[in-house]
Design a protein around this motif. Structure first.
Motif, PDB file in Angstrom:
ATOM      1  N   ALA A 424       0.664  -1.201  -0.013  1.00 48.32           N
ATOM      2  CA  ALA A 424       0.136   0.003   0.121  1.00 48.32           C
ATOM      3  C   ALA A 424       0.747   1.261  -0.011  1.00 48.32           C
ATOM      4  CB  ALA A 424      -1.041   0.232   1.150  1.00 48.32           C
ATOM      5  N   LEU A 425       2.138   1.056   0.795  1.00 45.99           N
ATOM      6  CA  LEU A 425       3.004   2.214   0.792  1.00 45.99           C
ATOM      7  C   LEU A 425       3.337   2.563  -0.671  1.00 45.99           C
ATOM      8  CD1 LEU A 425       4.901   1.877   4.092  1.00 45.99           C
ATOM      9  CD2 LEU A 425       3.320   3.791   3.586  1.00 45.99           C
ATOM     10  N   ALA A 426       3.980   1.756  -1.305  1.00 45.42           N
ATOM     11  CA  ALA A 426       4.636   1.861  -2.706  1.00 45.42           C
ATOM     12  C   ALA A 426       3.397   2.428  -3.512  1.00 45.42           C
ATOM     13  CB  ALA A 426       5.009   0.532  -2.978  1.00 45.42           C
ATOM     14  N   LEU A 427       2.182   1.679  -3.627  1.00 42.22           N
ATOM     15  CA  LEU A 427       1.147   1.920  -4.626  1.00 42.22           C
ATOM     16  C   LEU A 427       0.708   3.500  -4.258  1.00 42.22           C
ATOM     17  CD1 LEU A 427      -0.681  -1.325  -4.659  1.00 42.22           C
ATOM     18  CD2 LEU A 427       0.656  -0.265  -6.529  1.00 42.22           C
ATOM     19  N   SER A 428       0.466   3.842  -2.987  1.00 46.44           N
ATOM     20  CA  SER A 428       0.205   5.153  -2.482  1.00 46.44           C
ATOM     21  C   SER A 428       1.132   6.320  -3.135  1.00 46.44           C
ATOM     22  CB  SER A 428       0.032   5.392  -0.948  1.00 46.44           C
ATOM     23  OG  SER A 428      -0.860   4.452  -0.682  1.00 46.44           O
ATOM     24  N   PHE A 429       2.317   6.023  -3.192  1.00 41.56           N
ATOM     25  CA  PHE A 429       3.254   7.039  -3.467  1.00 41.56           C
ATOM     26  C   PHE A 429       3.285   7.206  -5.035  1.00 41.56           C
ATOM     27  CE2 PHE A 429       5.585   6.849   0.529  1.00 41.56           C
ATOM     28  CZ  PHE A 429       5.820   8.500   0.685  1.00 41.56           C
ATOM     29  N   GLY A 433       2.085  10.393  -7.853  1.00 41.26           N
ATOM     30  CA  GLY A 433       3.107  10.728  -8.822  1.00 41.26           C
ATOM     31  C   GLY A 433       4.498  10.608  -8.481  1.00 41.26           C
ATOM     32  N   ALA A 434       4.663  10.069  -7.313  1.00 43.89           N
ATOM     33  CA  ALA A 434       6.222  10.004  -6.666  1.00 43.89           C
ATOM     34  C   ALA A 434       6.704   8.910  -6.995  1.00 43.89           C
ATOM     35  CB  ALA A 434       6.052  10.441  -5.145  1.00 43.89           C
ATOM     36  N   GLY A 466       5.891   8.358 -16.038  1.00 43.21           N
ATOM     37  CA  GLY A 466       6.655   8.688 -14.740  1.00 43.21           C
ATOM     38  C   GLY A 466       7.893   8.143 -14.420  1.00 43.21           C
ATOM     39  N   VAL A 467       8.431   7.088 -15.404  1.00 39.64           N
ATOM     40  CA  VAL A 467       9.680   6.473 -15.002  1.00 39.64           C
ATOM     41  C   VAL A 467      10.124   6.189 -16.535  1.00 39.64           C
ATOM     42  CG1 VAL A 467      10.821   4.250 -14.268  1.00 39.64           C
ATOM     43  CG2 VAL A 467       8.823   5.232 -13.108  1.00 39.64           C
ATOM     44  N   TYR A 648      -2.465  13.559  -7.823  1.00 43.52           N
ATOM     45  CA  TYR A 648      -0.970  13.979  -8.522  1.00 43.52           C
ATOM     46  C   TYR A 648      -0.496  15.431  -7.403  1.00 43.52           C
ATOM     47  CZ  TYR A 648       0.591  10.844 -11.709  1.00 43.52           C
ATOM     48  OH  TYR A 648       1.180   9.667 -12.535  1.00 43.52           O
ATOM     49  N   ASP A 649      -0.217  15.247  -6.143  1.00 39.53           N
ATOM     50  CA  ASP A 649       0.318  16.253  -5.433  1.00 39.53           C
ATOM     51  C   ASP A 649       1.688  16.106  -5.192  1.00 39.53           C
ATOM     52  OD1 ASP A 649       0.353  14.047  -3.898  1.00 39.53           O
ATOM     53  OD2 ASP A 649      -0.699  15.069  -2.095  1.00 39.53           O
TER      54      ASP A 649
END
Length: 670
Positions: A424-429, A433-434, A466-467, A648-649
């Motif tokens: 969830a952490l990876a997907l949330s970032f 857009g991070a 994004g990558v 996308y903040d």
């Protein structure tokens, strides 16, 4: 003589007001719970026995009983007439039950006008346990009095329900009452006992299947096979319901359920299942959340105690940030005491999660902080699924998900929650857009497929701009020598082909495609057809690529959830829809692109793997905003731009121009 015969033949079988009858609970004499139960059971049996006799149709007894919850007094005649009219019935069968020693006195009257004489009256004395015999006697007496042409036909409960077993009937009626009250576990058990008592009680098979689905269980295959084989033995409404369930595509399934609900507009179970289909699968085939909301609301109008409908409405309203409506839904769940049932699935405490989401929807930051710790503790101690329908990420709050998942991990949860919250952490970032942070966190994903999942996320980042494919090299290098099963090897080849195609690496693309050639390794068709479309795009045949990938994606959306491909489809969704939409827009097919973009309406609860498509959500909102702006729909366009900005903040540099565009169009220039 012939003229007289013709007139007699044209004479209706029953008075027009008796062609549609609502049976309401019989009024017990005093606070007698067993009589009250009998009065409710007779609604089911009398309705079943009368329905379909000549021109007679009865109002849905489940909806009638849902409008008169157990424990409240039965309806007066005036109230009963109002309820009958609401359910499209012209007359109402109303009556009372009185104990006479060891027997029960049943008095019934069929009314079409409270101020007029009844169309028929029935009085009989019965054994308390002889509900089938009493139903048959009452039905025969009613039919004799209202039948206008020739002899009244014979009708019986056995013919209507097709069971002779007293114990099966008793268990079936227990299941019916439990289902009406949303007590699905109790209903599931009662229908199972019904089938054990009478293995040819086909209506019980149908009910058992419905109850199982709301228990998140799958009925035994042999029982489903027997139900399919004997569906023609069911009453028409239930047969149509089963045939809707048997549809092999989402569009046909939805169409059949809509037809069912249109034909039987007071059938709350039909509305509930139709709404649930719209909720989970509708957005993948062009339907919106609003349609699901309308159908769930219709189900709750017919059955106000329908906890699953209120739960789904809470999810939809909270996703839409409609705080007035979500407050009502949460109040109804509290009133219904739904919390224990909602917790039973191992998802933790949804009510706690709803309270957090409610504070977030109201932009009450302080209130949200107060609930966040409680939700984190509940996940770490009580949840055993790794993710749930109630995670903030699914509702458009990836930043809150990051705080929540970090707190859960600090509390030392079980392994499944460690894995789920790291993911969830990876997907949330990524959803924000991070991408650099997302890929760094994805390096902690456990298990032999952890590196593959990280590469999957990175490849999606490549598709979403994004990558860069070049920067993904170290992520791909970590997979050299990885012990992947055949499914993992297929996915790896597909990801390699996708990354190569996006970077214009034709040699790399051909090498990866070779590993997916049909017939050489039995590669899943989802991968082989996807790579075929990528090849067309690499050759500059954009229109052909768009058509190919759209055909694949729409076909998968129609059928993937019915078969073993559902896991793959969950993460293919974000890749395929993003690429297909871009190619369609380049080809000028805005209509087809818009249809694919309704996937953003789904609450992402279709399959567990669907969370892997969440990072594609913000770019989808951006495309929707641009399409609506081109159509001149400025208000809708601004709303989609705001959703894009909400996610996308932490945008990558490649989206800076889009961010400025969205801020101008959404009225958020800074």
């Amino acid at each position: 003589a012939l003229a007289v015969a013709a007139v007699l033949w044209q004479r209706p079988a029953v008075p027009r007001s008796a062609t549609t009858i609502a049976v309401v609970p019989l009024l017990p004499s005093g606070p007698d719970t067993s009589l009250a139960r009998l009065g409710r059971d007779l609604v089911l049996t009398l309705s079943a026995s009368l329905d379909g006799v000549g021109p007679i149709r009865t109002a849905d007894p489940h909806s009638i009983l849902a409008q008169v919850p157990s424990g409240r007094p039965s309806l007066s005649l005036a109230e009963a007439m109002v309820l009958a009219r609401r359910h499209g019935a012209a007359s109402v069968l109303h009556g009372s039950l009185v104990r006479e020693g060891g027997l029960v006195r049943l008095d019934l009257a069929l009314h079409s006008d409270p101020a007029a004489e009844p169309l028929a009256r029935v009085g009989l004395t019965m054994e308390p346990d002889s509900i089938a015999a009493a139903t048959d006697s009452a039905t025969r007496s009613l039919l004799r009095q209202i039948w206008l042409r020739g002899n009244a036909p014979t009708a019986s409960l056995e013919a209507a329900l097709r069971t002779r077993s007293v114990s099966a009937l008793r268990a079936f009626l227990e299941g019916e009452q439990a289902m009406i009250g949303s007590r699905w576990e109790e209903a599931f058990d009662a229908y199972r006992r019904t089938i054990e008592a009478d293995s040819t009680f086909w209506l019980a098979y149908a009910r058992y299947s419905y109850a199982a689905s709301w228990q998140l269980q799958t009925p035994e295959p042999e029982l489903l096979a027997r139900l399919r084989a004997h569906r023609d033995d069911l009453p028409e409404r239930e047969r149509r319901h089963v045939e809707a369930d048997l549809a092999d595509t989402a569009t046909v399934r939805l169409a059949r359920f809509l037809e069912l609900c249109t034909r039987y507009p007071t059938y709350w179970l039909g509305w509930l299942v139709y709404a649930d289909e719209l909720f989970h699968h509708g957005p993948l085939v062009g339907h919106t959340r609003a349609e699901a909301i309308d159908s769930f609301e219709r189900a709750t109008e017919l059955n106000p105690s329908l906890a699953p409908a209120w739960e789904h409405l809470a999810i939809l309203f909270l996703r839409d940030r409609d705080t007035a409506a979500s407050t009502l839904a949460l109040e109804r769940l509290d009133q219904l005491g739904a919390r224990p049932a909602l917790r039973a699935g191992g998802w933790g405490d949804p009510i706690l999660a709803f309270r957090l989401l409610d504070r977030l929807a109201q932009q009450d930051e302080k209130g949200a902080q107060q609930w966040l710790d409680s939700v984190a503790w509940d996940i770490a101690r009580n949840r055993r699924t790794g993710q749930s329908f109630y995670d903030p990420l699914l509702y458009g709050y990836p930043a809150v998900q990051i705080v929540l998942s970090r707190r859960v991990l600090e509390l030392g949860p079980p392994a499944v929650e460690v894995e789920g919250n790291r993911r969830a952490l990876a997907l949330s970032f990524a959803a924000r857009g991070a991408w650099d942070s997302a890929l760094a966190l994805a390096s902690d994903l456990p298990g032999p497929h952890g590196p593959l999942q990280r590469y999957r996320l990175g490849a999606l980042g490549v598709v979403l701009d994004g990558v860069s494919a070049r920067d993904l090299g170290t992520v791909r290098a970590a997979l050299r020598g990885a012990a992947l099963d055949s499914a993992g090897q297929y996915e790896l080849a597909w990801l390699d082909a996708l990354v190569a195609a996006r970077s214009g690496d034709r040699a790399g693309f051909v090498a990866a495609r070779t590993r997916l050639e049909p017939g050489t390794a039995g590669a899943p068709v989802e991968f082989t057809r996807s790579v075929r479309a990528l090849g067309l795009a690499l050759d500059g045949r954009i229109a052909a690529a768009a058509e190919s990938l759209t055909d694949l994606e729409t076909g998968l959306a129609e059928t993937a959830y019915l078969g073993p491909g559902e896991y793959r489809y969950g993460y293919l969704l974000g890749f395929h829809r993003t690429l297909a939409v871009r190619w369609l827009l380049r080809s000028g097919d805005t209509l087809a692109a818009s249809r694919l973009l309704t996937w953003a309406e789904t609450p992402f609860l279709i399959y567990l793997s669907t969370v892997w498509s969440l990072p594609a959500l913000a770019p989808a909102y951006l495309e929707r905003a641009r399409i609506e702006a081109a159509r001149g729909h400025s208000e809708q366009s601004a709303a989609f731009y705001r959703e894009f900005l909400r996610f996308y903040d932490m945008p990558p540099p490649t989206y800076q121009t889009a961010i400025a565009e969205a801020r101008r169009s959404a009225g958020r220039d800074r």
